[in-house]
Enzyme design. Structure first.
Site, PDB file in Angstrom:
ATOM      1  N   LYS A  53     -10.668   2.294 -11.264  1.00 21.28           N
ATOM      2  CA  LYS A  53      -9.789   2.180 -11.358  1.00 21.28           C
ATOM      3  C   LYS A  53      -9.018   2.435 -12.357  1.00 21.28           C
ATOM      4  O   LYS A  53      -7.738   3.400 -13.292  1.00 21.28           O
ATOM      5  CB  LYS A  53      -8.448   1.264 -10.859  1.00 21.28           C
ATOM      6  CG  LYS A  53      -8.833   0.715  -9.547  1.00 21.28           C
ATOM      7  CD  LYS A  53      -7.965  -0.545  -8.446  1.00 21.28           C
ATOM      8  CE  LYS A  53      -8.154  -0.021  -6.807  1.00 21.28           C
ATOM      9  NZ  LYS A  53      -7.857  -1.464  -5.698  1.00 21.28           N
ATOM     10  N   GLN A  97      -6.355  -7.091  -7.638  1.00 27.68           N
ATOM     11  CA  GLN A  97      -7.000  -6.959  -7.214  1.00 27.68           C
ATOM     12  C   GLN A  97      -7.395  -8.154  -5.856  1.00 27.68           C
ATOM     13  O   GLN A  97      -7.774  -8.988  -6.043  1.00 27.68           O
ATOM     14  CB  GLN A  97      -8.283  -6.441  -7.888  1.00 27.68           C
ATOM     15  CG  GLN A  97      -9.677  -5.916  -7.429  1.00 27.68           C
ATOM     16  CD  GLN A  97     -10.083  -4.890  -6.715  1.00 27.68           C
ATOM     17  OE1 GLN A  97      -8.861  -4.432  -6.966  1.00 27.68           O
ATOM     18  NE2 GLN A  97     -10.484  -4.064  -5.094  1.00 27.68           N
ATOM     19  N   ASP A 120       0.471  -0.839  -4.128  1.00 29.60           N
ATOM     20  CA  ASP A 120      -0.055  -1.464  -2.378  1.00 29.60           C
ATOM     21  C   ASP A 120       0.227  -0.615  -2.008  1.00 29.60           C
ATOM     22  O   ASP A 120      -0.441  -1.196  -0.575  1.00 29.60           O
ATOM     23  CB  ASP A 120      -1.178  -2.492  -3.194  1.00 29.60           C
ATOM     24  CG  ASP A 120      -2.716  -2.501  -3.775  1.00 29.60           C
ATOM     25  OD1 ASP A 120      -2.970  -2.151  -2.885  1.00 29.60           O
ATOM     26  OD2 ASP A 120      -2.752  -3.821  -4.754  1.00 29.60           O
TER      27      ASP A 120
HETATM   28  N1  GUN Z   1      -8.857  -4.705  -2.305  1.00 30.10           N
HETATM   29  C1  GUN Z   1     -10.304  -4.368  -1.181  1.00 30.10           C
HETATM   30  N2  GUN Z   1      -9.480  -3.059  -1.249  1.00 30.10           N
HETATM   31  C2  GUN Z   1      -8.467  -3.272  -2.166  1.00 30.10           C
HETATM   32  C3  GUN Z   1      -6.826  -2.487  -2.243  1.00 30.10           C
HETATM   33  O1  GUN Z   1      -6.588  -1.903  -1.572  1.00 30.10           O
HETATM   34  N3  GUN Z   1      -5.774  -3.394  -3.301  1.00 30.10           N
HETATM   35  C4  GUN Z   1      -5.916  -4.323  -3.200  1.00 30.10           C
HETATM   36  N4  GUN Z   1      -5.252  -4.937  -4.726  1.00 30.10           N
HETATM   37  N5  GUN Z   1      -7.697  -4.899  -3.439  1.00 30.10           N
HETATM   38  C5  GUN Z   1      -8.154  -4.531  -2.815  1.00 30.10           C
END
Ligand code: GUN
Length: 286
Positions: A53, A97, A120
């Site tokens: 990311k 995350q 998100d």
């Molecule tokens: N963990 C797995 N997928 C995601 C996501 O799309 N966003 C976040 N914040 N954590 C994740």
């Protein structure tokens, strides 16, 4: 001829487009859109996702703000960090995350993030807007799935879409997006009876269940379009391998289009996060 839906190439295209828009945004506002990513603990898979990311954030010309917190971080410390990020004008998007270590409350964290910085799309206010069809930051993985589907199906209206899995992150939001595109939507899950039969009636199958290689050739109607959200690590002939929820090689010749794992939904999720960060910054400054 089956089409392999190349998520990596499409993600590159989206990130390039975001980078152009970010340049224009910087000229107009004299501000660089900022994305804060918070990782708590040392889960290796989460560390890889966060690294990817951050790399993409920089490629898109966005400001990356990373916070790595130890596994023993308290709820109060995490709450304080989120509060500080909510009030920081240089931060336009916040992503914590998931999963979090067991002693921390995910719902409390999600609700603490300011809805306008919630890239998100997990905050209850944003979930409510998504369900009622209002303009909102859409969760990244479902958004990426919809972009790929729309590239391959001109008109989704009236198509029967089966979503395997009912998670808040993928299953439920993608079902809502498919409904908004006028699909007939069925969600199947661990308690559903006759899942295979239901899948065989589908024009579109979205597999988001976390079961390696679950969907086989005889689960699908000829020429179905398959979006595989699963990322599962398995051991094959003594080697570790990433596979989806769909048995790609088994189903390939039967379907009209399918996303590979890796290189399908994964890169699109990150590209959509870049798009959401820019969108959040545009809303905050306009
Ligand atoms: N963990 C797995 N997928 C995601 C996501 O799309 N966003 C976040 N914040 N954590 C994740």
């Amino acid at each position: 001829m089956t089409v392999m839906i190349d998520g990596k190439a499409l993600a590159d295209e989206i990130v390039q487009h975001v980078a152009q828009e970010v340049s224009a945004f910087k000229l107009k506002h004299k501000v660089t859109p900022g994305l804060a990513v918070v990782l708590v603990g040392d889960d290796p898979a989460s560390a890889v996702y966060v690294r990817n990311k951050i790399k993409r954030t920089e490629q898109a010309g966005l400001q990356s703000i990373a916070h790595y917190l130890p596994a023993e971080t308290t709820q109060q410390q995490l709450d304080e960090l989120i509060d500080q990020l909510n009030r920081d004008d240089s931060v336009h998007g916040i992503l914590v995350q998931l999963p979090l270590p067991a002693h921390l409350s995910e719902s409390r964290v999600i609700e603490a993030i300011s809805p306008e910085k919630d890239v998100d799309g997990f905050h209850p206010e944003n979930v409510g807007k998504l369900v009622t069809g209002q303009q909102v930051l859409v969760p990244c993985t479902p958004l990426g799935c919809m972009i790929m589907l729309k590239r391959h199906i001109d008109d989704l209206s009236g198509k029967h879409a089966v979503v395997i899995g009912r998670s808040n992150i993928v299953g439920k939001p993608i079902a809502n997006l498919l409904l908004q595109s006028h699909c007939t939507v069925t969600i199947v899950h661990s308690r559903t009876q006759h899942i295979e039969e239901i899948c065989r009636a589908a024009d579109i199958v979205v597999a988001a269940v976390g079961q390696p290689l679950m969907v086989k050739e005889d689960w699908l109607k000829p020429n179905a379009v398959v979006i595989d959200v699963g990322i599962n690590q398995i051991s094959l002939n003594g080697k570790r391998k990433l596979v989806g929820d769909v048995d790609y090689h088994d189903v390939f010749s039967k379907v009209s289009a399918i996303t590979p794992v890796p290189g399908g939904v994964g890169p699109m999720t990150i590209a959509c996060l870049m798009q959401n960060t820019l969108t959040a910054a545009q809303h905050q400054l306009n």
